[in-house]
Design a protein around this motif. Structure first.
Motif, PDB file in Angstrom:
ATOM      1  N   LEU A  76       1.120 -42.351  42.696  1.00 57.89           N
ATOM      2  CA  LEU A  76       0.000 -41.436  42.563  1.00 57.89           C
ATOM      3  C   LEU A  76      -0.619 -41.643  41.188  1.00 57.89           C
ATOM      4  O   LEU A  76       0.094 -41.704  40.170  1.00 57.89           O
ATOM      5  CB  LEU A  76       0.478 -39.985  42.702  1.00 57.89           C
ATOM      6  N   ASN A  77      -1.958 -41.755  41.151  1.00 56.16           N
ATOM      7  CA  ASN A  77      -2.663 -41.898  39.878  1.00 56.16           C
ATOM      8  C   ASN A  77      -2.811 -40.517  39.246  1.00 56.16           C
ATOM      9  O   ASN A  77      -3.540 -39.669  39.751  1.00 56.16           O
ATOM     10  CB  ASN A  77      -4.033 -42.535  40.105  1.00 56.16           C
ATOM     11  N   VAL A  78      -2.108 -40.281  38.128  1.00 61.87           N
ATOM     12  CA  VAL A  78      -2.079 -38.954  37.520  1.00 61.87           C
ATOM     13  C   VAL A  78      -2.937 -38.841  36.263  1.00 61.87           C
ATOM     14  O   VAL A  78      -3.045 -37.759  35.683  1.00 61.87           O
ATOM     15  CB  VAL A  78      -0.630 -38.527  37.190  1.00 61.87           C
ATOM     16  N   PHE A  79      -3.555 -39.953  35.803  1.00 61.71           N
ATOM     17  CA  PHE A  79      -4.325 -39.890  34.561  1.00 61.71           C
ATOM     18  C   PHE A  79      -5.427 -40.941  34.590  1.00 61.71           C
ATOM     19  O   PHE A  79      -5.385 -41.919  33.868  1.00 61.71           O
ATOM     20  CB  PHE A  79      -3.388 -40.112  33.382  1.00 61.71           C
ATOM     21  N   TYR A  95       4.776 -40.184  26.851  1.00 60.35           N
ATOM     22  CA  TYR A  95       3.727 -40.566  25.914  1.00 60.35           C
ATOM     23  C   TYR A  95       3.001 -41.799  26.445  1.00 60.35           C
ATOM     24  O   TYR A  95       3.615 -42.698  27.028  1.00 60.35           O
ATOM     25  CB  TYR A  95       4.314 -40.910  24.544  1.00 60.35           C
ATOM     26  N   CYS A  96       1.684 -41.854  26.204  1.00 65.54           N
ATOM     27  CA  CYS A  96       0.880 -43.030  26.519  1.00 65.54           C
ATOM     28  C   CYS A  96       0.005 -43.371  25.324  1.00 65.54           C
ATOM     29  O   CYS A  96      -0.580 -42.486  24.708  1.00 65.54           O
ATOM     30  CB  CYS A  96      -0.028 -42.774  27.723  1.00 65.54           C
ATOM     31  N   SER A 105       2.453 -35.681  27.658  1.00 61.94           N
ATOM     32  CA  SER A 105       2.629 -34.730  28.749  1.00 61.94           C
ATOM     33  C   SER A 105       4.050 -34.186  28.701  1.00 61.94           C
ATOM     34  O   SER A 105       5.006 -34.938  28.528  1.00 61.94           O
ATOM     35  CB  SER A 105       2.387 -35.394  30.108  1.00 61.94           C
ATOM     36  N   THR A 106       4.179 -32.878  28.853  1.00 66.67           N
ATOM     37  CA  THR A 106       5.498 -32.230  28.861  1.00 66.67           C
ATOM     38  C   THR A 106       5.822 -31.644  30.233  1.00 66.67           C
ATOM     39  O   THR A 106       6.824 -30.947  30.383  1.00 66.67           O
ATOM     40  CB  THR A 106       5.569 -31.115  27.804  1.00 66.67           C
ATOM     41  N   ASP A 107       4.972 -31.933  31.235  1.00 63.83           N
ATOM     42  CA  ASP A 107       5.210 -31.371  32.564  1.00 63.83           C
ATOM     43  C   ASP A 107       5.260 -32.456  33.646  1.00 63.83           C
ATOM     44  O   ASP A 107       4.832 -32.243  34.778  1.00 63.83           O
ATOM     45  CB  ASP A 107       4.150 -30.330  32.911  1.00 63.83           C
ATOM     46  N   THR A 113      -2.445 -34.237  26.762  1.00 59.97           N
ATOM     47  CA  THR A 113      -3.109 -33.849  25.519  1.00 59.97           C
ATOM     48  C   THR A 113      -3.164 -35.043  24.584  1.00 59.97           C
ATOM     49  O   THR A 113      -2.151 -35.738  24.414  1.00 59.97           O
ATOM     50  CB  THR A 113      -2.352 -32.706  24.823  1.00 59.97           C
ATOM     51  N   ASN A 114      -4.326 -35.298  23.989  1.00 61.56           N
ATOM     52  CA  ASN A 114      -4.443 -36.347  22.985  1.00 61.56           C
ATOM     53  C   ASN A 114      -3.911 -35.807  21.664  1.00 61.56           C
ATOM     54  O   ASN A 114      -4.466 -34.867  21.094  1.00 61.56           O
ATOM     55  CB  ASN A 114      -5.896 -36.794  22.827  1.00 61.56           C
TER      56      ASN A 114
END
Length: 198
Positions: A76-79, A95-96, A105-107, A113-114
């Motif tokens: 699944l594309n999430v971002f 992290y990305c 992302s923490t979830d 969040t940047n």
């Protein structure tokens, strides 16, 4: 396969994944003796892989971040919409690194969040030694470090004259690390060099 392969990640001695151009994802379950292709659902170039555990995987790339929760069977594309060059699972945090910063992302990849708000360069590689301490390297001599999960980033020594780019990094808990670089001298000679800093 006929496509370029950009990244490899093994979760144990036998099971590993490879990603590359044209949405290519390959998997092995016998230490690389045989590989089979997984359907990614995209034709975008895929640049990096990280696994949260045996089942949950992330693969980033050109305007895509794929998540699988069943060992790569479905994605699944999430971002979407941002060029991403590097992804890493650090405990329960993902992290990305990519265009304009390091995203967090923490979830499990639902909300991002940047952590480098206002940053205008490209991050080419990230490496977190734990969920809080990490490094980010990129274009125009970008080199940053955080010790609080991206709330603050330090670094940014002047590298010049000429143009440096830092393309890959690996660090240890002690702080020792290695960074690959490219260099262009600029005017008037325009010579290039490549190497590694320690």
């Amino acid at each position: 396969v006929a496509n370029h392969l950009n990244s490899v990640f093994f979760i144990n001695n036998n099971t590993g994944y490879v990603c590359g151009t044209s949405g290519t994802i390959l998997k092995t379950t016998n230490a690389g003796d045989n590989w089979f292709q997984l359907p990614s659902g995209t034709t975008n170039e895929l640049t990096d892989i990280s696994c949260r555990n045996d089942s949950v995987l992330f693969i980033c790339g050109h305007n895509v971040l794929l998540r699988s929760e069943n060992s790569g069977a479905n994605w699944l594309n999430v971002f979407p919409g941002i060029y991403l060059s590097s992804v890493q699972c650090a405990g329960d945090v993902i992290y990305c690194g990519g265009a304009n910063g390091v995203y967090k992302s923490t979830d499990g990849g639902e909300i991002w969040t940047n952590t480098m708000s206002g940053f205008t360069e490209s991050i080419w590689d990230i490496f977190f030694v734990n969920r809080d301490t990490g490094y980010a390297m990129g274009s125009n001599a970008t080199q940053r470090r955080t010790t609080n999960g991206g709330s603050d980033w330090n670094g940014g020594l002047y590298w010049g004259p000429g143009i440096y780019g830092f393309s890959a990094c690996r660090f240890f808990e002690s702080g020792y690390g290695f960074v690959c670089y490219s260099f262009n001298s600029g005017w008037p000679n325009y010579y290039s060099s490549y190497g590694m800093y320690k």
